[in-house]
Design a protein around this motif. Structure first.
Motif, PDB file in Angstrom:
ATOM      1  N   PHE B  18      47.707  37.066  28.305  1.00  0.00           N
ATOM      2  CA  PHE B  18      47.222  38.042  29.631  1.00  0.00           C
ATOM      3  C   PHE B  18      45.842  37.197  30.741  1.00  0.00           C
ATOM      4  O   PHE B  18      46.792  37.161  31.702  1.00  0.00           O
ATOM      5  N   ARG B  19      45.209  36.393  30.707  1.00  0.00           N
ATOM      6  CA  ARG B  19      44.123  36.048  31.284  1.00  0.00           C
ATOM      7  C   ARG B  19      45.239  34.594  32.326  1.00  0.00           C
ATOM      8  O   ARG B  19      45.476  34.307  33.057  1.00  0.00           O
ATOM      9  N   LEU B  23      46.430  34.784  36.138  1.00  0.00           N
ATOM     10  CA  LEU B  23      45.281  33.688  36.843  1.00  0.00           C
ATOM     11  C   LEU B  23      47.242  33.314  37.376  1.00  0.00           C
ATOM     12  O   LEU B  23      46.781  32.605  38.604  1.00  0.00           O
ATOM     13  N   SER B  24      48.071  32.428  36.824  1.00  0.00           N
ATOM     14  CA  SER B  24      49.539  31.829  37.262  1.00  0.00           C
ATOM     15  C   SER B  24      49.653  32.588  37.812  1.00  0.00           C
ATOM     16  O   SER B  24      50.558  32.540  39.109  1.00  0.00           O
ATOM     17  N   LEU B  25      49.891  33.921  37.636  1.00  0.00           N
ATOM     18  CA  LEU B  25      50.945  34.731  39.396  1.00  0.00           C
ATOM     19  C   LEU B  25      49.635  35.473  40.111  1.00  0.00           C
ATOM     20  O   LEU B  25      50.539  35.029  41.444  1.00  0.00           O
ATOM     21  N   ILE B 290      35.515  32.181  37.963  1.00  0.00           N
ATOM     22  CA  ILE B 290      35.011  33.661  37.395  1.00  0.00           C
ATOM     23  C   ILE B 290      35.996  33.373  35.412  1.00  0.00           C
ATOM     24  O   ILE B 290      35.187  32.975  34.312  1.00  0.00           O
ATOM     25  N   SER B 291      36.680  33.304  35.278  1.00  0.00           N
ATOM     26  CA  SER B 291      38.162  33.480  33.715  1.00  0.00           C
ATOM     27  C   SER B 291      37.704  31.619  33.419  1.00  0.00           C
ATOM     28  O   SER B 291      37.018  32.333  32.940  1.00  0.00           O
ATOM     29  N   LEU B 326      47.223  23.146  34.903  1.00  0.00           N
ATOM     30  CA  LEU B 326      48.808  23.907  33.810  1.00  0.00           C
ATOM     31  C   LEU B 326      48.516  25.467  34.391  1.00  0.00           C
ATOM     32  O   LEU B 326      50.362  25.985  35.094  1.00  0.00           O
ATOM     33  N   VAL B 327      47.634  26.365  34.857  1.00  0.00           N
ATOM     34  CA  VAL B 327      47.598  27.487  35.926  1.00  0.00           C
ATOM     35  C   VAL B 327      47.950  27.419  36.772  1.00  0.00           C
ATOM     36  O   VAL B 327      48.655  28.261  37.286  1.00  0.00           O
TER      37      VAL B 327
END
Lengths: 237, 406
Positions: B18-19, B23-25, B290-291, B326-327
């Motif tokens: 989900f995280r 972030l990738s989106l 933040i993440s 990677l993200v």
């Protein structure tokens, strides 16, 4: 001599005042030694072990491993020594939660060899000593489980197996028998004694009086100071 | 970075889908706006440059009081009916400072066999034309054959290479390079062919009202516009005054006037586009920081463990940077894929709606935009979390373990 520690201090600030968690410690270890450090909680033994393993840097003094002073080595070099030559068993069994127990046990080896952590089967573990240690520690049947599925005692034994995986020259164990019943505690001490017998230097910090009978050298840690057995109340045990 | 690190990085990415995908989106959205923004920017700039190089005229005289707008008629090629007063061309040619003045005629057909929409027919006078014939010469070295036409780049001519108007087939001598506006959907003919088309239209009962009504009873033809090339040092203000004094109902536009409006529109579009890019960039960077800060705080035990088994501080930093890379990479490629499909599918629609000249750049320029987007976005994650990664590399493994103990 594999480990030569002299004039070692670790100083912290607590409530604005300095105190020595490790206070002027002198310590020596040879291959095949089994050293036992006894001390109450807060006596500084975990701090001392973290300094011996190079995880923590001393405020003063030197830790010389195989002739090399940690203070003169880069973090990369000390980390490599810790990976290849030192097996550290922390008091709290910590694992990577998304890898199996076997993958966690083989983590130091994967790191040393630059290989993937993922292991499909215990058959991939070609090292007879490791397979044997897993059997001895009674966790061979649990290696494909995830860490969250194991009890505290089982995790402790898995952490011991992990520390042995690279056949270290020194094993440093912080309360290796906490969370273990009498039978398993004996198994662990027997295994560590066997390691010492085969030439590994074993350093154990423990509350467990059963450990004293295994020690070639017994020390007591009190308020940061390390006292040899002859000067301690427990030397005769 | 070796297989162990890569394994940890991928595992950490997948274990929090989900995280990670969230972030990738976000990065994918950023990649999309950056790619589309970059391509739009190039397209607008190329469109303006191409049009500027093609306009050729220093001054354009067009009718006033009609719906004709200088930019839409002359630059966008839109076609409303309005014509200059009779005699205006001859008057302009006689003015001091005018080197050449050439007329143009605009007609609009209903849909022809070539197109799904109205086609603008632009007639030019071969003897005086200095605007359209140079464009034609770029693709047609010979003289335009009698009765032949030249078409804009968006007009489909089929295998027969003809276009049909009012039941007559007209051979297509050449197709022009794109200009980036509605002139790409125009047909260019000389005045003789234009007269043929008008006759053919009459035969079909179609009357081009203004043109025919106004020209009745007069030898002097009327025109849609007159394009003027000035002599060096000519006084444009004086020229303008003289034309206005002689004729009512005309507008005089200089090349600078025409392009300043277009440039303003293009600049405004670019500001909007790059503002959106900046907004997305800020949101993406904030979300990543933040993440990763929260995640690394939760994973202090794991980092402590890695230190215990021999991870050097630098390698811990590499792990965190690798995860952020990677993200970024996953997001970048998803974004590029989706936005590429969208942009190249709808490029004609976009070109029609931005209301300024728009030419999709060439392959080299497109490749450059992609390269910049890939490089920039691959560095967004690592740059955003560099501080967090440094903090992780300085983790006190001993303290982190003791936090667990108590």
């Amino acid at each position: 001599m594999i480990l030569n520690v002299s004039n070692l201090y670790k100083t912290y600030i607590r409530r604005g005042e300095e105190f020595n968690a490790v206070d002027n410690v002198e310590f020596f270890a040879w291959s095949g030694d089994f050293s036992v450090i006894y001390g109450e909680s807060g006596s500084g033994k975990s701090t001392l072990l973290s300094l011996l393993s190079g995880i923590n840097r001393p405020s003063k003094g030197s830790v010389i491993f195989n002739g090399a002073d940690f203070a003169n080595l880069s973090d990369d070099a000390v980390s490599a020594v810790r990976n290849e030559k030192i097996g550290y068993i922390p008091q709290e069994a910590v694992f990577l939660p998304h890898f199996t127990v076997l993958e966690n046990i083989l983590l130091p080896k994967a790191l040393r060899d630059g290989e993937k952590i993922e292991v499909r089967s215990i058959a991939d573990v070609t090292d007879v000593d490791i397979a044997s240690a897993l059997e001895t520690l009674g966790i061979a049947h649990l290696v494909h489980e995830m860490p969250a599925e194991l009890s505290g005692g089982e995790l402790k034994r898995a952490a011991i197996a992990r520390a042995l995986v690279n056949k270290p020259e020194v094993v440093i164990a912080d309360e290796p028998t906490s969370n273990l019943d009498e039978t398993n505690a004996k198994i662990v001490f027997d295994l560590l004694a066997e390691l010492a017998h085969s030439g590994t230097s074993v350093i154990v910090a423990t509350h467990d009086p059963r450990g004293f009978r295994y020690g070639d050298r017994i020390y007591t840690m009190h308020k940061g100071r390390l006292l040899p057995s002859a000067e301690s109340d427990f030397g005769g045990l | 970075m070796n297989k162990t690190d890569l394994n940890l990085i991928i595992e950490n990415y997948l274990r929090n889908p989900f995280r990670s995908f969230g972030l990738s989106l976000l990065i994918a959205l950023l990649a999309s706006v950056l790619l589309v923004g970059g391509l739009l920017s190039f397209s607008l700039s190329k469109g303006l440059n191409r049009l500027s190089s093609r306009l050729g005229a220093d001054v354009i005289v067009i009718p006033q009081g009609s719906e004709i707008n200088d930019q839409t008629v002359l630059l966008q090629g839109d076609s409303k009916y309005a014509y200059l007063p009779q005699g205006s061309l001859e008057f302009i040619r006689g003015l001091d400072g005018v080197e050449i003045a050439t007329p143009q005629y605009f007609l609009t057909t209903l849909s022809s066999s070539c197109c799904d929409q109205k086609v603008l027919i632009i007639g030019f006078e071969p003897a005086s034309d200095f605007v359209i014939q140079p464009w034609i010469h770029e693709v047609l070295t010979d003289k335009l054959p009698k009765g032949a036409i030249v078409v804009g780049s968006d007009i489909s001519v089929g295998e027969k290479r003809t276009v049909r108007f009012f039941d007559h087939e007209y051979p297509v001598a050449a197709t022009l390079e794109p200009v980036g506006n509605k002139l790409d959907q125009a047909v260019f003919v000389d005045v003789a062919t234009l007269a043929d088309i008008r006759e053919a239209a009459k035969a079909k009962g179609v009357i081009f009202l203004h043109q025919d009504v106004k020209s009745e009873g007069s030898d002097s033809p009327i025109y849609s516009s007159v394009l003027i090339k000035l002599r060096a040092g000519a006084d444009i203000e004086r020229l303008s005054r003289e034309i206005h004094t002689r004729f009512d109902g005309v507008q005089i536009r200089t090349r600078k006037d025409l392009f300043s409006g277009l440039e303003k529109s293009a600049n405004f579009l670019q500001i909007v586009v790059w503002s959106i890019v900046a907004l997305f960039l800020m949101i993406a960077v904030a979300a990543i920081v933040i993440s990763f800060s929260l995640s690394t705080r939760e994973r202090r035990r794991e980092y402590a463990l890695l230190r215990i088994v021999g991870y050097a501080r630098k390698r811990l930093r590499t792990l965190v940077l690798g995860e952020s890379l990677l993200v970024s990479a996953v997001g970048t490629y998803i974004g590029l894929l989706l936005s590429s499909v969208a942009f190249f599918t709808f490029k004609i629609w976009i070109g029609e709606h931005v209301n300024v000249p728009f030419i999709v750049p060439g392959n080299a320029e497109i490749a450059a935009v992609y390269a910049v987007v890939v490089l920039l976005l691959h560095s967004v994650g690592p740059l955003a979390v560099y501080g967090v990664a440094n903090k992780v590399s300085k983790i006190d493994a001993y303290a982190a373990l003791r936090e667990v103990e108590h």
